[in-house]
Write a protein that holds these residues in place. Structure first.
Motif, short mmCIF file in Angstrom:
data_model
loop_
_atom_site.label_atom_id
_atom_site.label_comp_id
_atom_site.label_asym_id
_atom_site.label_seq_id
_atom_site.Cartn_x
_atom_site.Cartn_y
_atom_site.Cartn_z
N PRO A 406 4.58 -24.75 -35.37
CA PRO A 406 3.33 -23.62 -35.69
C PRO A 406 3.01 -22.81 -34.07
O PRO A 406 3.28 -24.08 -33.15
N ASP A 407 2.84 -21.43 -34.42
CA ASP A 407 2.40 -21.30 -33.18
C ASP A 407 1.55 -21.79 -32.66
O ASP A 407 1.90 -21.17 -31.20
N ARG A 408 0.84 -22.45 -32.81
CA ARG A 408 -0.57 -22.92 -31.64
C ARG A 408 0.27 -24.31 -31.31
O ARG A 408 -0.09 -23.72 -30.35
N TRP A 409 1.44 -24.15 -31.31
CA TRP A 409 2.23 -24.93 -30.01
C TRP A 409 2.48 -24.19 -29.25
O TRP A 409 3.12 -24.40 -27.19
N ILE A 410 2.64 -23.51 -28.93
CA ILE A 410 2.49 -21.65 -27.58
C ILE A 410 1.70 -22.42 -26.85
O ILE A 410 0.39 -22.53 -26.60
N GLY A 411 2.61 -22.35 -25.55
CA GLY A 411 2.10 -22.71 -24.32
C GLY A 411 1.38 -24.20 -24.20
O GLY A 411 1.02 -24.55 -23.32
N THR A 412 1.97 -25.38 -24.82
CA THR A 412 1.82 -26.37 -24.79
C THR A 412 3.03 -27.25 -24.72
O THR A 412 4.17 -26.79 -24.58
N TYR A 413 3.03 -28.66 -24.33
CA TYR A 413 4.09 -29.26 -24.04
C TYR A 413 4.58 -30.12 -25.09
O TYR A 413 3.47 -30.81 -25.78
N GLN A 414 5.37 -30.23 -25.61
CA GLN A 414 5.94 -31.29 -27.04
C GLN A 414 7.40 -32.15 -26.73
O GLN A 414 8.48 -31.37 -25.52
N TRP A 415 7.25 -33.05 -27.03
CA TRP A 415 8.66 -34.21 -26.58
C TRP A 415 9.35 -33.58 -28.00
O TRP A 415 9.27 -33.40 -28.55
N VAL A 416 10.62 -33.50 -27.93
CA VAL A 416 11.80 -33.02 -29.12
C VAL A 416 12.88 -33.77 -28.52
O VAL A 416 13.47 -34.64 -27.05
N ARG A 417 13.73 -34.08 -29.25
CA ARG A 417 15.22 -34.78 -28.93
C ARG A 417 15.79 -33.63 -29.81
O ARG A 417 16.38 -32.61 -30.96
#
Length: 441
Positions: A406-417
């Motif tokens: 979602p766009d709300r993730w923009i500016g946040t930190y996420q863990w991805v594979r």
């Protein structure tokens, strides 16, 4: 309120300078527009490193002059403006202002004169060694990342480089001023800063060096990532390398321009290292920061470069195993010492070498990236990807990963594979943070 349109070309320093210009003009009531057709004042913020960049600006000026209304102002600012000065007023009659990087404080007055009766045209390309624009709050797009200028100008005299002539002598801001700007950014929600300078790791404010600056910025509350560009290889002192290793916020990526793998060519370029010294810096960085990603700049076709010299560049690229490289054919710049060298490389030979170099860089980068598939990384989600409905994130090692979210993730930190790669970017999917990091952000 008068409307200002700024179109920026070139490096991150020019982006930061555009923010300064907006800050200067905002105090006079100017508001920014993204449409040149709406602008009362249009400024083209320029680069002069290569001839191609200048030709692109000249072509764009031909397009922008069509938007100029009676009483409107068209200006050229930045490095190309500094290099050409008043000659640009003669070359493009529709241009009203030509202003170098140290003249932005005078923009309101010069614009007022250009808009006044008689339409006074002017060029200001004076170097002001004291100018850091400390009292000018930049007008930035709000976001998680920001550029912060730590140093302006350059005292090195590489024979191919126009920067000392367009940016003036090196000078560093006071550490306390840089840190205060970073703290203000963090208070507004910024979590990643990139420190800027022509040779940023030669930073010294008379008391503090670049190691001190990295540690101080890395301690700023709310700052999770610190990057910097562009460093000079031999300015990585033991103190600076230790600061890289010991400051958790500093990212595991260094852009380390080499320019050539041949010691003979490096000497003609007046670089302050040879091949062995450069490789020693690479080794020191990798010992201090395991897993560090290295990118670089390389010029092919420098005057006098032989096929053997070029083979040394290819072998250095293989030996270092860069994660990526910006590669260029040598571009003669008026006034630089290299233009006086007589043994020019034929353009078709330089072009063929560039093709071989690009192929090698891409092959090695792809090998590195394929090896990362299946590994997990924290990414800062920077915004929407250029194509499709995906988001774009960036790892600490400067790898770009595209993920659904979602766009709300923009500016946040996420863990991805990382699940796949095109060779330059990755596809990725969300995963849980490692257990020992689950409490972070």
């Amino acid at each position: 309120m008068p409307r200002i349109y700024i179109e920026t070309y070139g490096c991150q320093m020019n982006v930061a300078d555009a923010e300064l210009m907006l800050g200067v003009l905002a105090r006079e009531g100017y508001v920014r527009t993204t449409d040149p057709g709406e602008a009362d004042v249009t400024l083209v913020n320029t680069c002069a490193v290569r001839d191609h960049a200048e030709q692109k600006v000249l072509s764009r000026l031909g397009e922008l002059k069509a938007y100029k209304r009676p009483g409107g102002v068209l200006g050229v600012v930045g490095c190309m403006a500094q290099r050409l000065g008043a000659r640009l007023l003669e070359r493009v009659p529709q241009v009203d202002l030509v202003i170098g990087p140290d003249g932005y404080r005078g923009l309101p007055e010069l614009i007022a004169r250009a808009r006044g009766e008689g339409g006074e045209r002017a060029a200001d390309v004076e170097f002001r060694e004291w100018e850091h624009y400390e009292d000018v709050p930049p007008v930035r797009e709000t976001g998680a990342s920001a550029f912060v200028t730590a140093q302006r100008g350059c005292d090195y005299r590489c024979t191919f480089c126009i920067v000392p002539m367009t940016r003036g002598p090196e000078r560093s801001r006071k550490l306390s001023d840089v840190v205060r700007e970073v703290q203000d950014l963090a208070a507004g929600g910024t979590t990643e800063v990139t420190l800027l300078g022509q040779t940023v790791n030669s930073y010294h404010d008379g008391t503090h060096d670049f190691a001190d600056l990295l540690r101080a910025v890395g301690r700023a509350a709310g700052i999770r990532r610190v990057r910097f560009t562009s460093p000079y290889p031999t300015d990585f002192s033991d103190r600076v390398v230790a600061a890289l290793a010991e400051t958790p916020a500093v990212c595991e990526h260094v852009h380390l321009p080499v320019q050539s793998g041949s010691s003979r060519v490096l000497k003609r370029m007046l670089r302050r290292y040879d091949r062995a010294r450069y490789l020693a810096v690479v080794a020191a960085l990798r010992r201090a920061v395991p897993g560090i990603a290295l990118t670089t700049d390389i010029i092919v076709g420098f005057p006098g470069e032989t096929e053997d010299d070029f083979q040394e560049t290819l072998s250095l690229v293989e030996e270092v195993g860069f994660d990526d490289a910006y590669t260029f054919k040598y571009s003669p710049r008026e006034g630089t010492p290299a233009t006086r060298l007589k043994d020019a490389v034929a353009d078709d030979a330089a072009g063929e070498r560039l093709q071989r170099l690009v192929a090698l860089v891409r092959r090695l980068a792809r090998q590195k990236n394929v090896a990362l598939i299946g590994t997990s990384h924290e990414v800062l989600v920077e915004g929407k990807a250029k194509r499709g409905d995906l988001l774009q994130g960036r790892t600490r090692t400067n790898k770009v990963a595209l993920l659904a979210g979602p766009d709300r993730w923009i500016g946040t930190y996420q863990w991805v594979r990382l699940t796949g790669t095109t060779g330059s970017t990755f596809s990725a999917r969300l995963v849980e943070a490692p257990q020992e990091l689950a409490v972070v952000g």
